[in-house]
Design a protein around this motif. Structure first.
Motif, PDB file in Angstrom:
ATOM      1  N   THR A 186       0.853  -1.191   0.000  1.00 46.80           N
ATOM      2  CA  THR A 186       0.000   0.000   0.000  1.00 46.80           C
ATOM      3  C   THR A 186       0.893   1.247   0.000  1.00 46.80           C
ATOM      4  N   PRO A 187       0.303   2.408  -0.318  1.00 52.28           N
ATOM      5  CA  PRO A 187       1.107   3.645  -0.274  1.00 52.28           C
ATOM      6  C   PRO A 187       1.732   3.852   1.110  1.00 52.28           C
ATOM      7  N   GLY A 188       1.064   3.320   2.153  1.00 48.14           N
ATOM      8  CA  GLY A 188       1.607   3.461   3.509  1.00 48.14           C
ATOM      9  C   GLY A 188       2.710   2.452   3.811  1.00 48.14           C
ATOM     10  N   GLY A 189       3.003   1.562   2.854  1.00 50.46           N
ATOM     11  CA  GLY A 189       4.114   0.624   3.035  1.00 50.46           C
ATOM     12  C   GLY A 189       3.706  -0.741   3.558  1.00 50.46           C
TER      13      GLY A 189
ATOM     14  N   GLY B  10      -6.341  -7.844 -18.960  1.00 53.10           N
ATOM     15  CA  GLY B  10      -7.135  -6.782 -19.582  1.00 53.10           C
ATOM     16  C   GLY B  10      -6.246  -5.602 -19.944  1.00 53.10           C
ATOM     17  N   ALA B  11      -6.856  -4.579 -20.525  1.00 55.68           N
ATOM     18  CA  ALA B  11      -6.089  -3.419 -21.003  1.00 55.68           C
ATOM     19  C   ALA B  11      -5.453  -2.642 -19.855  1.00 55.68           C
ATOM     20  N   CYS B  12      -6.100  -2.637 -18.684  1.00 55.42           N
ATOM     21  CA  CYS B  12      -5.498  -1.947 -17.529  1.00 55.42           C
ATOM     22  C   CYS B  12      -5.520  -2.873 -16.320  1.00 55.42           C
ATOM     23  N   GLY B  13      -4.526  -2.731 -15.495  1.00 58.64           N
ATOM     24  CA  GLY B  13      -4.456  -3.531 -14.265  1.00 58.64           C
ATOM     25  C   GLY B  13      -4.367  -2.617 -13.065  1.00 58.64           C
ATOM     26  N   TRP B  14      -5.014  -3.041 -11.956  1.00 58.18           N
ATOM     27  CA  TRP B  14      -4.961  -2.224 -10.734  1.00 58.18           C
ATOM     28  C   TRP B  14      -3.660  -2.526 -10.007  1.00 58.18           C
ATOM     29  N   VAL B  15      -2.928  -1.477  -9.662  1.00 53.35           N
ATOM     30  CA  VAL B  15      -1.684  -1.672  -8.911  1.00 53.35           C
ATOM     31  C   VAL B  15      -1.594  -0.675  -7.759  1.00 53.35           C
ATOM     32  N   THR B  16      -0.832  -1.069  -6.769  1.00 52.92           N
ATOM     33  CA  THR B  16      -0.546  -0.163  -5.652  1.00 52.92           C
ATOM     34  C   THR B  16       0.931  -0.299  -5.290  1.00 52.92           C
ATOM     35  N   ASP B  17       1.528   0.833  -4.971  1.00 57.52           N
ATOM     36  CA  ASP B  17       2.904   0.846  -4.479  1.00 57.52           C
ATOM     37  C   ASP B  17       3.095   2.113  -3.641  1.00 57.52           C
ATOM     38  N   ARG B  18       4.336   2.438  -3.338  1.00 56.74           N
ATOM     39  CA  ARG B  18       4.573   3.584  -2.446  1.00 56.74           C
ATOM     40  C   ARG B  18       4.048   4.888  -3.051  1.00 56.74           C
ATOM     41  N   THR B  19       3.876   4.916  -4.381  1.00 56.86           N
ATOM     42  CA  THR B  19       3.424   6.168  -5.006  1.00 56.86           C
ATOM     43  C   THR B  19       1.903   6.312  -5.018  1.00 56.86           C
TER      44      THR B  19
ATOM     45  N   TYR C  19      -4.494   2.558 -12.060  1.00 60.84           N
ATOM     46  CA  TYR C  19      -4.578   1.568 -13.128  1.00 60.84           C
ATOM     47  C   TYR C  19      -3.412   1.799 -14.064  1.00 60.84           C
ATOM     48  N   ASP C  20      -2.786   0.716 -14.502  1.00 61.96           N
ATOM     49  CA  ASP C  20      -1.616   0.821 -15.361  1.00 61.96           C
ATOM     50  C   ASP C  20      -1.718  -0.224 -16.466  1.00 61.96           C
ATOM     51  N   ALA C  21      -1.395   0.162 -17.691  1.00 57.62           N
ATOM     52  CA  ALA C  21      -1.442  -0.786 -18.813  1.00 57.62           C
ATOM     53  C   ALA C  21      -0.286  -1.779 -18.744  1.00 57.62           C
ATOM     54  N   ILE C  22       0.733  -1.450 -17.958  1.00 63.17           N
ATOM     55  CA  ILE C  22       1.951  -2.278 -17.889  1.00 63.17           C
ATOM     56  C   ILE C  22       2.049  -2.957 -16.523  1.00 63.17           C
ATOM     57  N   ASP C  23       2.374  -4.249 -16.554  1.00 65.80           N
ATOM     58  CA  ASP C  23       2.642  -4.984 -15.315  1.00 65.80           C
ATOM     59  C   ASP C  23       4.018  -4.542 -14.805  1.00 65.80           C
ATOM     60  N   PRO C  24       4.085  -3.937 -13.620  1.00 66.98           N
ATOM     61  CA  PRO C  24       5.377  -3.422 -13.150  1.00 66.98           C
ATOM     62  C   PRO C  24       6.414  -4.528 -12.907  1.00 66.98           C
ATOM     63  N   LEU C  25       5.939  -5.769 -12.734  1.00 65.03           N
ATOM     64  CA  LEU C  25       6.869  -6.880 -12.478  1.00 65.03           C
ATOM     65  C   LEU C  25       7.605  -7.290 -13.751  1.00 65.03           C
ATOM     66  N   SER C  26       6.888  -7.329 -14.875  1.00 67.29           N
ATOM     67  CA  SER C  26       7.490  -7.820 -16.124  1.00 67.29           C
ATOM     68  C   SER C  26       7.859  -6.688 -17.070  1.00 67.29           C
ATOM     69  N   GLY C  27       7.272  -5.521 -16.866  1.00 66.90           N
ATOM     70  CA  GLY C  27       7.475  -4.434 -17.820  1.00 66.90           C
ATOM     71  C   GLY C  27       6.682  -4.639 -19.109  1.00 66.90           C
ATOM     72  N   GLN C  28       5.815  -5.666 -19.127  1.00 66.46           N
ATOM     73  CA  GLN C  28       5.010  -5.984 -20.319  1.00 66.46           C
ATOM     74  C   GLN C  28       3.554  -5.615 -20.061  1.00 66.46           C
ATOM     75  N   PRO C  29       2.745  -5.471 -21.146  1.00 60.01           N
ATOM     76  CA  PRO C  29       1.304  -5.285 -20.925  1.00 60.01           C
ATOM     77  C   PRO C  29       0.728  -6.469 -20.169  1.00 60.01           C
ATOM     78  N   TRP C  30      -0.332  -6.246 -19.428  1.00 56.75           N
ATOM     79  CA  TRP C  30      -1.016  -7.345 -18.751  1.00 56.75           C
ATOM     80  C   TRP C  30      -1.548  -8.323 -19.799  1.00 56.75           C
TER      81      TRP C  30
END
Ligand code: AKG
Length: 220
Positions: A58-61, A72-81, A85-96
């Motif tokens: 979560t943003p709170g860590g 799908g075209a967008c994926g829900w993500v959460t991190d410190r920022t 919704y992001d079109a890119i999977d932050p783990l792979s750097g590829q689209p979902w």
């Protein structure tokens, strides 16, 4: 009274799935996803291979107890920022991975059964719970179009879904959900608080000690 074979079959079909209204705009469609079971499990497996489940922060860590992935075209993500919704999977750097056609069919059919026609989901968040995992009460408000409903499918071990009011302080209803149940909410209920209580230890014949939830939204 004479009952034809067809009437009997109709009766059986009616009993396979039944609806429970929660409030204006929200409904539980019991056992609705069962006829999609094989396609859903195959779809989850192929998404998982391309975009593995991971515990986001979560943003709170805090590390979330629920492991998540998306298709799908967008994926829900959460991190410190923050949440987004992001079109890119932050783990792979590829689209979902693409949303399987059977997922779209189920989401649209369930939305329509609940009174929401023309649902066009572009995001499917896949939540994986093990016993002890939970999701605290929250509203889904990161989506651009709040006219579109949310379709939430339960598979695997049982859970207790909390369906609250428009404020966090409203006491939530507690709804036990089983494998195959679908909850749909939109319209006047679109911003209702909801969450999931910590799961109890249990075993499902197909999914083991896991509950998988698919949450469909129109995010972009
Ligand atoms: O797991 C569930 O039933 C609910 C999931 C949820 O609330 C969400 O992903 O926002």
């Amino acid at each position: 009274m004479w009952v034809s074979d067809l009437d009997l079959l109709d009766g059986i079909d009616e009993q396979r799935s039944w609806r429970e209204d929660l409030c204006d705009g929200a409904v539980v469609l019991r056992a609705y996803a069962l006829e999609y079971e094989a396609d859903l499990l195959a779809g989850i497996e192929s998404v998982r291979q391309a975009a593995p489940f991971r515990h986001m922060h979560t943003p709170g860590g805090f590390r979330m107890s629920v492991a998540m992935t998306n298709c799908g075209a967008c994926g829900w993500v959460t991190d410190r920022t923050g949440y987004r919704y992001d079109a890119i999977d932050p783990l792979s750097g590829q689209p979902w991975p693409q949303m399987p056609a059977s997922f779209v069919r189920l989401a649209q059919a369930a939305a329509s059964a609940a009174g929401f026609t023309d649902f066009l989901p572009d995001a499917c968040l896949i939540n994986c719970y093990e016993p002890g995992a939970r999701m605290s009460l929250h509203q889904d408000r990161d989506e651009q179009d709040l006219q579109q409903p949310i379709v939430s499918v339960s598979l695997g071990i049982p859970a207790v879904f909390q369906f609250g009011g428009d404020t966090r302080a409203d006491k939530p209803q507690r709804l036990p959900l089983q494998h195959g149940d679908v909850v749909v909410w939109g319209g006047p209920a679109r911003l209702r608080y909801h969450g999931v209580l910590a799961l109890r230890e249990a075993m499902h014949p197909l999914l083991g000690r896991r509950r998988i939830n698919l949450t469909f939204r129109k995010a972009g």
